[in-house]
Design a protein around this motif. Sequence first.
Motif, mmCIF file in Angstrom:
data_model
loop_
_atom_site.group_PDB
_atom_site.id
_atom_site.type_symbol
_atom_site.label_atom_id
_atom_site.label_comp_id
_atom_site.label_asym_id
_atom_site.label_seq_id
_atom_site.Cartn_x
_atom_site.Cartn_y
_atom_site.Cartn_z
ATOM 1 N N MET A 1 1.337 -0.989 -0.124
ATOM 2 C CA MET A 1 0.377 -0.292 -0.300
ATOM 3 C C MET A 1 1.525 1.074 0.041
ATOM 4 N N SER A 2 1.011 2.217 -0.776
ATOM 5 C CA SER A 2 0.686 3.189 -0.924
ATOM 6 C C SER A 2 1.939 3.860 0.270
ATOM 7 N N ASP A 3 2.140 4.509 0.866
ATOM 8 C CA ASP A 3 3.100 5.391 1.941
ATOM 9 C C ASP A 3 2.093 6.322 2.289
ATOM 10 N N ALA A 4 1.702 6.984 0.929
ATOM 11 C CA ALA A 4 1.352 8.438 1.086
ATOM 12 C C ALA A 4 -0.730 8.436 0.712
ATOM 13 N N VAL A 5 -1.465 7.008 0.801
ATOM 14 C CA VAL A 5 -2.658 7.089 1.473
ATOM 15 C C VAL A 5 -2.893 6.401 2.625
ATOM 16 N N MET A 6 -2.149 4.874 3.431
ATOM 17 C CA MET A 6 -1.679 4.236 4.061
ATOM 18 C C MET A 6 -1.374 5.587 5.017
ATOM 19 N N ARG A 7 -2.656 5.555 6.583
ATOM 20 C CA ARG A 7 -2.281 6.698 7.526
ATOM 21 C C ARG A 7 -1.060 6.404 7.840
ATOM 22 N N GLN A 8 -0.185 7.066 8.960
ATOM 23 C CA GLN A 8 0.812 6.264 9.627
ATOM 24 C C GLN A 8 0.552 5.298 10.865
ATOM 25 N N ASP A 9 -0.513 5.660 11.565
ATOM 26 C CA ASP A 9 -1.143 4.475 12.279
ATOM 27 C C ASP A 9 -2.173 4.130 12.321
ATOM 28 N N THR A 10 -1.576 2.675 11.805
ATOM 29 C CA THR A 10 -2.334 1.637 11.449
ATOM 30 C C THR A 10 -3.366 1.370 12.070
ATOM 31 N N GLN A 11 -2.835 1.543 13.623
ATOM 32 C CA GLN A 11 -3.708 0.331 14.016
ATOM 33 C C GLN A 11 -5.401 0.642 14.789
ATOM 34 N N GLY A 12 -6.101 -0.137 14.875
ATOM 35 C CA GLY A 12 -7.252 -0.111 15.270
ATOM 36 C C GLY A 12 -8.342 0.393 14.082
ATOM 37 N N ALA A 13 -7.851 0.496 12.506
ATOM 38 C CA ALA A 13 -8.811 0.847 11.133
ATOM 39 C C ALA A 13 -9.121 0.222 11.402
ATOM 40 N N ILE A 14 -11.012 1.232 11.180
ATOM 41 C CA ILE A 14 -11.939 0.347 11.110
ATOM 42 C C ILE A 14 -12.263 -0.204 8.878
ATOM 43 N N LEU A 15 -11.417 -0.222 8.314
ATOM 44 C CA LEU A 15 -11.627 -0.345 6.848
ATOM 45 C C LEU A 15 -10.416 -0.117 6.281
ATOM 46 N N ARG A 16 -9.727 -1.300 5.638
ATOM 47 C CA ARG A 16 -8.511 -1.328 4.898
ATOM 48 C C ARG A 16 -9.250 -2.192 3.905
ATOM 49 N N ALA A 38 -6.281 -0.457 -6.304
ATOM 50 C CA ALA A 38 -7.069 0.875 -4.688
ATOM 51 C C ALA A 38 -6.463 0.206 -3.365
ATOM 52 N N SER A 39 -5.527 0.962 -2.252
ATOM 53 C CA SER A 39 -5.682 1.075 -1.234
ATOM 54 C C SER A 39 -5.610 2.228 -0.606
ATOM 55 N N VAL A 40 -6.291 1.959 0.698
ATOM 56 C CA VAL A 40 -6.704 3.126 1.276
ATOM 57 C C VAL A 40 -7.035 3.012 3.225
ATOM 58 N N GLU A 41 -7.006 3.544 4.347
ATOM 59 C CA GLU A 41 -7.234 2.906 6.323
ATOM 60 C C GLU A 41 -7.886 3.989 6.151
ATOM 61 N N ILE A 42 -8.881 3.615 6.730
ATOM 62 C CA ILE A 42 -9.778 5.105 7.454
ATOM 63 C C ILE A 42 -10.101 4.273 8.895
ATOM 64 N N THR A 43 -9.865 5.302 9.962
ATOM 65 C CA THR A 43 -9.720 5.008 11.453
ATOM 66 C C THR A 43 -11.089 5.895 11.589
ATOM 67 N N PRO A 44 -11.785 4.783 12.978
ATOM 68 C CA PRO A 44 -12.760 4.867 13.789
ATOM 69 C C PRO A 44 -13.030 6.832 14.246
ATOM 70 N N GLY A 45 -13.982 7.315 13.711
ATOM 71 C CA GLY A 45 -14.310 8.719 14.061
ATOM 72 C C GLY A 45 -13.812 9.580 12.338
ATOM 73 N N GLU A 46 -12.944 8.863 11.088
ATOM 74 C CA GLU A 46 -12.633 9.647 10.781
ATOM 75 C C GLU A 46 -13.650 9.777 9.049
ATOM 76 N N VAL A 47 -13.522 10.883 8.860
ATOM 77 C CA VAL A 47 -14.300 10.713 8.179
ATOM 78 C C VAL A 47 -13.563 11.193 6.291
ATOM 79 N N VAL A 48 -13.761 10.405 5.842
ATOM 80 C CA VAL A 48 -12.688 10.458 3.955
ATOM 81 C C VAL A 48 -13.701 10.978 2.941
ATOM 82 N N ALA A 49 -13.148 12.296 2.414
ATOM 83 C CA ALA A 49 -14.247 12.390 1.143
ATOM 84 C C ALA A 49 -13.526 11.638 -0.119
#
Length: 236
Positions: A1-16, A38-49
């Motif tokens: 996964m691209s470092d530019a897209v992956m969040r640095q803190d991946t612990q507890g991601a709700i979606l990967r 296509a790659s992305v990680e989203i953490t709880p409480g985060e809203v991504v467009a």
Amino acid sequence: MSDAVMRQDTQGAILRLDGIEKGYNLGRPNEVRVLRGASVEITPGEVVALVAPSGAGKSTLLHIAGLLDSPDAGAVVIGGQDLSRAGDRSRTAARRGLVGFVYQFHHLLPEFTALENIVLPQLANAVAKPEAEARARDLLSAVGLAARLHHRPAALSGGEQQRVAFCRALANQPRLLLADEPTGNLDPATSDTVFDTLMGLVRDTGMGALIATHNPGLAARMDRTLRLEGGVLRPA
């Protein structure tokens, strides 16, 4: 996964989503590759467009993230569960319990009231009817529709119908919300009001959200924006 897209803190991601590939055969050798890693990680409480040109594959990406479609390759992990190759029963259970989906058009059941539209998915998830009705009332009150509980969709405005659709998506207390142009069929003023309602619900529950929109003003109000182009996701 691209470092530019992956969040640095991946612990507890709700979606990967990791390296998602998807193509459609229009007759060999005319395969159309819609997603190309296509790659992305989203953490709880985060809203991504999620923004994309028409035909770029954003609906396909959302359907894969929401377990409505399967990737040709790559991983779909929701709440720590790798559901990429799960069977139909496991995918259905995950959709009911982990994922809420909001579409551009509300798709409410016309013969049922606002309250009943929110109760029904809970009953399908084995929630007792009194508990389901109490949660439906609480959700409708939270979006300003306490006086419209017993109105059917035809008696509600477009903005009211979409707010009911939001409540339905949150009925089973999902950890992930996916929305495909949720205000796209509303006028600008109503769109802003409905979007404020959606953001309030997401923030209050702490779920993660991926929201596709063509509206740059709405995208700017989210935590970050990703652009889907050429089958991959990049920061916008």
